[in-house]
Design an enzyme around this catalytic site. Structure first.
Site, PDB file in Angstrom:
ATOM      1  N   CYS A   1      53.325  58.566  40.156  1.00 33.65           N
ATOM      2  CA  CYS A   1      54.591  58.506  40.873  1.00 33.65           C
ATOM      3  C   CYS A   1      55.771  58.500  39.884  1.00 33.65           C
ATOM      4  CB  CYS A   1      54.599  57.301  41.820  1.00 33.65           C
ATOM      5  SG  CYS A   1      55.883  57.441  43.070  1.00 33.65           S
TER       6      CYS A   1
ATOM      7  N   HIS B   1      49.578  58.110  44.986  1.00 33.62           N
ATOM      8  CA  HIS B   1      49.063  56.860  44.414  1.00 33.62           C
ATOM      9  C   HIS B   1      47.536  56.816  44.500  1.00 33.62           C
ATOM     10  CE1 HIS B   1      52.799  54.620  43.706  1.00 33.62           C
ATOM     11  NE2 HIS B   1      53.273  55.394  44.673  1.00 33.62           N
TER      12      HIS B   1
ATOM     13  N   GLU C   1      45.565  54.818  43.274  1.00 30.14           N
ATOM     14  CA  GLU C   1      45.035  53.443  43.231  1.00 30.14           C
ATOM     15  C   GLU C   1      44.944  52.790  44.611  1.00 30.14           C
ATOM     16  OE1 GLU C   1      47.930  54.499  42.325  1.00 30.14           O
ATOM     17  OE2 GLU C   1      49.530  53.071  42.617  1.00 30.14           O
TER      18      GLU C   1
ATOM     19  N   SER D   1      39.538  20.701  38.644  1.00 22.61           N
ATOM     20  CA  SER D   1      40.124  20.398  39.941  1.00 22.61           C
ATOM     21  C   SER D   1      39.096  20.505  41.054  1.00 22.61           C
ATOM     22  CB  SER D   1      41.246  21.396  40.218  1.00 22.61           C
ATOM     23  OG  SER D   1      40.670  22.679  40.407  1.00 22.61           O
ATOM     24  N   GLY D   2      37.917  21.028  40.737  1.00 25.91           N
ATOM     25  CA  GLY D   2      36.938  21.319  41.790  1.00 25.91           C
ATOM     26  C   GLY D   2      37.053  22.770  42.225  1.00 25.91           C
TER      27      GLY D   2
ATOM     28  N   SER E   1      36.611  25.452  37.089  1.00 25.63           N
ATOM     29  CA  SER E   1      35.168  25.234  36.920  1.00 25.63           C
ATOM     30  C   SER E   1      34.540  26.325  36.055  1.00 25.63           C
ATOM     31  CB  SER E   1      34.461  25.214  38.282  1.00 25.63           C
ATOM     32  OG  SER E   1      35.056  24.258  39.123  1.00 25.63           O
TER      33      SER E   1
END
Ligand code: XMP
Length: 507
Positions: free
Chosen positions: A79, A167, A169, A221-222, A227
């Protein structure tokens, strides 16, 4: 060395998507501001120029020196990227008669061109542009048109330079992935060896080199990002990593215990700190949402700092920052603002260097890495959960009793989603405890109790979201269970607001 495609960001909304698509081709991609091309990076194999909100002849248009790039690497302009290449080589770009937006079909394809390999006439592409290239420089040729746009794709004859007006993508460009594959694999020569496994191998090696025998502390933080970052660091430096998991008292029902056990099961060196009393006392009587956030943020830093100081000689702070966070902070148009990690402010306070091993990954790639590292699925695919936890889901002041009520109701909702096979279909779900009392009747008794709202949304990035169309029968079952089982609640509502204009959380 990991091969990489550089995507120069001229400010398009789809730049991240280009990055994603290249990674889907098992090729590492890096998004950089349009004027920050790395000078001597031997791992670069090709360059993509993104779209832009500007016209090439706008005074404010983003411009960069293209010749050194074109001389060295294959280039694909998308573009604005395509217009910019054509314009700077003497082509003409003009406002289109009408802004072209939506589906179009390719005609007159130059089948022998490597970018157009396996592309058939009639294939659908997605257009979104106000300007159009009306004439090409001399050494350029058209390689595809659509009914409306004669120069839908071009090639620079003596250089490995292509441009597409559409585009590739976006999903609506049905042949978009083939075009990107033609560029990335055939033209740039990607070996397509970028994968979760290869990422782990290179990152662990790099972490070992970078950290040596240094100690790292990391706040868990879980959630999935912190993690996975912890497990990856643990694989690289083992016991030199100490993780701190703070319970501010506003996590989900039994979450602290359960997740702590998961972490221990993963072999992490983790300290669990129950600081709930501190947080409850600091939050007493506070009703203003931002104030609640500030108290929790500061409290978290205090607890973390105190624990971290018990470890001798820490040099690094590990964090689960991921790629979209970094791209946003790089964002050249600067339109997006999102709350970031809850440990912001920590590195300065503790004088630590930052180590962010996931900073180059998108969310689903983080999940793929977690799976490859053998982490349990329930840790990997869990919904996002806000750092301040249930505090931003209790309207008004917070008390341990309100937290209990909300934890019970939330547990019924989340367990219900799992039982009905709906959990993975929503981006995020939870219950909000309203500061509204309403009249009800239970048996022969009049009740005057709280109302709760169920919130479940679909989304891809939390920037926009829609309310999830959950089945009525499911909602009926959850509502009955909550009212029957949770003392203190006599009314359940379902939030049908989308974001924007609402937000996902209520506070
Ligand atoms: P909103 O409510 O702004 O939320 O639509 C977007 C996403 O961000 C999460 N969220 C937070 N996460 N600290 C966090 O770590 C916060 O203060 C916070 N507020 C919202 C929210 O759960 C959703 O996923």
């Amino acid at each position: 060395m990991t091969q990489k495609i550089i995507i120069l960001d001229f400010g398009s909304q789809t730049t991240q998507l280009i990055g994603r698509r290249v990674r889907e081709l098992n090729t590492y991609s890096e998004i950089l501001p349009y004027n920050k091309f790395p000078e001597n990076d031997p791992s670069v194999i090709g360059v993509i120029l993104s779209g832009s909100p500007f016209s090439v002849y706008d005074a404010k248009a983003f411009k960069t020196e293209l010749e050194p790039i074109i001389k060295k690497y294959p280039v694909l302009g998308i573009c604005y990227g395509a217009q910019f290449i054509a314009y700077t080589h003497g082509g003409a770009v003009e406002p289109a008669n009408s802004r072209e937006y939506g589906r179009a079909n390719l005609t007159e394809i130059e089948a022998s061109d490597p970018l157009m390999k396996d592309i058939m006439p009639g294939e659908q592409v997605w257009m979104s542009h106000g300007d159009t290239i009306t004439s090409l420089p001399e050494n350029f040729k058209v390689i595809a048109s659509t009914e409306q746009v004669r120069i839908a794709a071009y090639r620079m004859i003596d250089e490995k330079v292509w441009g597409v007006q559409f585009h590739p993508e976006v999903y609506h460009s049905e042949c978009g992935m083939t075009i990107l594959k033609n560029f990335v694999v055939d033209i740039c020569g990607s070996l397509q060896d970028w994968s979760a496994a290869s990422f782990i191998e290179t990152t662990v090696k790099e972490l070992k080199e970078k950290l040596g025998n240094d100690k790292v502390v990391l706040g868990l933080s879980g959630g999935v990002d912190s993690s996975v970052a912890a497990v990856l660091l643990n694989k690289a430096i083992g016991k030199n990593l100490t993780c701190i998991f703070v319970d501010h008292g506003m996590l989900r029902k039994d979450e602290f215990k359960k997740v702590l056990k998961d972490y221990e099961g993963l072999g992490l060196n983790v300290i669990g700190v129950d600081a709930s009393e501190k947080f409850f006392s600091e939050l007493e009587g506070v009703t203003e949402p931002e104030k609640k956030r500030k108290i929790i943020g500061k409290g978290f830093i205090d607890v973390f700092d105190e624990e971290a100081h018990k470890i001798e000689d820490v040099k690094w702070l590990g964090q689960g920052t991921i790629y979209p966070d970094c791209i946003e902070s790089l964002s050249i148009t600067g339109t997006t603002i999102k709350s970031h990690h809850n440990v912001g402010g920590l590195p300065e306070k503790m004088k630590l260097k930052l180590c962010e091993p996931l900073r180059l990954l998108f969310k689903d790639e983080v999940r793929a890495v977690g799976r490859q590292l053998g982490m349990p699925e329930h840790l990997i695919s869990r919904h996002p959960f806000p750092g301040p936890g249930l505090a931003v889901r209790i309207l008004g002041d917070i008390t341990p009793e309100k937290v209990r009520i909300l934890q019970e109701a939330d547990d019924i909702f989340i367990q219900g989603l799992r039982d009905w096979g709906l959990y993975d279909e929503v981006w995020q779900a939870g219950v909000i405890l309203l500061n509204v009392l309403s009249v009800g009747v239970m048996g022969d008794e009049r009740t005057y109790e709280r109302a709760v709202a169920l919130r479940a949304v679909t989304s891809t990035d939390a920037m926009t979201a829609d309310w999830a169309r959950l089945p009525y029968d499911f909602l009926a079952e959850v509502s009955n269970k909550i009212i029957n089982k949770v003392r203190g609640v006599n009314r359940v509502t379902y939030d049908i607001s989308s974001k924007p204009p609402a937000t996902i959380e209520w506070e």
